[in-house]
Design an enzyme around this catalytic site. Sequence first.
Site, mmCIF file in Angstrom:
data_model
loop_
_atom_site.group_PDB
_atom_site.id
_atom_site.type_symbol
_atom_site.label_atom_id
_atom_site.label_comp_id
_atom_site.label_asym_id
_atom_site.label_seq_id
_atom_site.Cartn_x
_atom_site.Cartn_y
_atom_site.Cartn_z
ATOM 1 N N SER A 128 0.846 -1.190 0.000
ATOM 2 C CA SER A 128 0.000 0.000 0.000
ATOM 3 C C SER A 128 0.879 1.236 0.000
ATOM 4 O O SER A 128 2.109 1.154 -0.040
ATOM 5 C CB SER A 128 -0.915 0.005 1.235
ATOM 6 O OG SER A 128 -0.136 0.143 2.421
ATOM 7 N N LYS A 129 0.244 2.390 0.070
ATOM 8 C CA LYS A 129 0.990 3.647 0.022
ATOM 9 C C LYS A 129 1.984 3.785 1.169
ATOM 10 O O LYS A 129 2.997 4.449 1.024
ATOM 11 C CB LYS A 129 -0.004 4.829 0.046
ATOM 12 C CG LYS A 129 -0.783 4.998 -1.252
ATOM 13 C CD LYS A 129 -1.688 6.219 -1.183
ATOM 14 C CE LYS A 129 -2.459 6.409 -2.471
ATOM 15 N NZ LYS A 129 -3.352 7.587 -2.410
#
Length: 471
Positions: free
Chosen positions: A239-240
């Site tokens: 994810s980010k």
Amino acid sequence: MSKIRVRFAPSPTGFLHIGGVRTALFNWLFARHVGGTFVLRIEDTDRDRSTDEAIHVIMEGMKWVGLDWDEGPIRQTDRLDVYREKAMELFNRGLAYWCVCTSDELETRRKDAQTRGESIKYDGRCRNRGITKPIEAAALRFIAPQEGQTVVHDLIKGDIVFDNNVLDDLIILRSNGYATYNFSVVVDDALMNISHVIRGDDHVNNTPRQVPLFEALGFAVPQFAHLPMILGSDKGRLSKRHGATSVLAYQEMGYLPEALVNYLVRLGWSHGDQEIFSIHEMIEHFDFKHVQSSAAVFNPEKLKWVNAQYIRTKEPLQVGEALTPFLHAAGHDEADIARIPGGVEALILPLRERSETLLDFVEGAAPFLVESMTVDEAAAAKHLTATIAPALKEFADLVEAEQAFTKEILEGLLKGFIERQGLKMGKIAQPLRVALTGRTVSPGIYEVMALLGKNRTLQRIRAGVERAMKN
């Protein structure tokens, strides 16, 4: 089905992320390896979240990494009538039924089933109601098999067995007339003659829902290959928080597209101990026998290492072409670049051993692109002192008197000067480096002077002498 046909089918609800690129890459490599067809399909039936901008970003990301498609892009929103026709075909054959249960009713039943510890699936109460022409909002449900098993012969995971009694009567047409994901995917894969469905293993649970739909519609079931997930360093889903995940973000961070592709192909596939592959080698060697079934871990440092290998082995001209837009983005115009004897290409060899990305090149190139550089005050105070000023001045006079200005000539001048003065290289090299670049770290001192050219070399050494005399 003798012709190999694969597809990459992103949903345009955001950017093209690393996991999506890896999925597209494995499809593309398989198609190219066997001489098959690679189809780009845009699954944009989520009208609330899908955007034309996202479609553009997906296509730009694929173009940047060099994944060209043979057919497409095909948009699902252009095929809505096809899905409705196939859904009604199932209804007319008694394989689907209208369901008039409201969303509130369904939610209440889900909660009740959860409380009782029962399977959370539709209870089938509309199956036998015989609704032929609903006068209220209604969804069309597929009659899922409830006996026996569905066996998926996965090319990566092996045989996966699912008990049919856990299958839900899937909605295939929503009450608004739009086909659902699982149904539209099956219709598209079937009518586009997709022979191999290669996708992330987060879709494994969709597969037993889709196989009965293929069979009910009278289509051959494609072969499935579910790729291992990509995890972050903490073993959580990528994810980010693990860094930029948009493929175009890596372009902005100065990664070379072929380096990113090389790194991604090794996230789940191997060919012996080889780490660096040309695209031709990837195509030649790719197969599913060497795709691992366990999750791969994304390592930003390993990606940097791979990128650095490409930077150091590509032709300087090619790296220079990739670097030029980054120099412009940093505010350096053609006049700045023209200050360097040999232009951008001349920067590559001296700087590449210290550069892992193109942004590293930009930072390292800054002293050579500007007329007036920024000097590190602490470095100047330490190295540009009054005691070294006479030696710097004398060396500048030697450089000025020399007609030729090459690395070889400069090396001979400096070594001869050091020997005559009885100095050690470090005593004058660091003061020279600070005077020439404003920094204590740079390429070799001869490369630095060659990049600056004779006039700027003399100007900066003499300016360094003036500064040293004041310290």
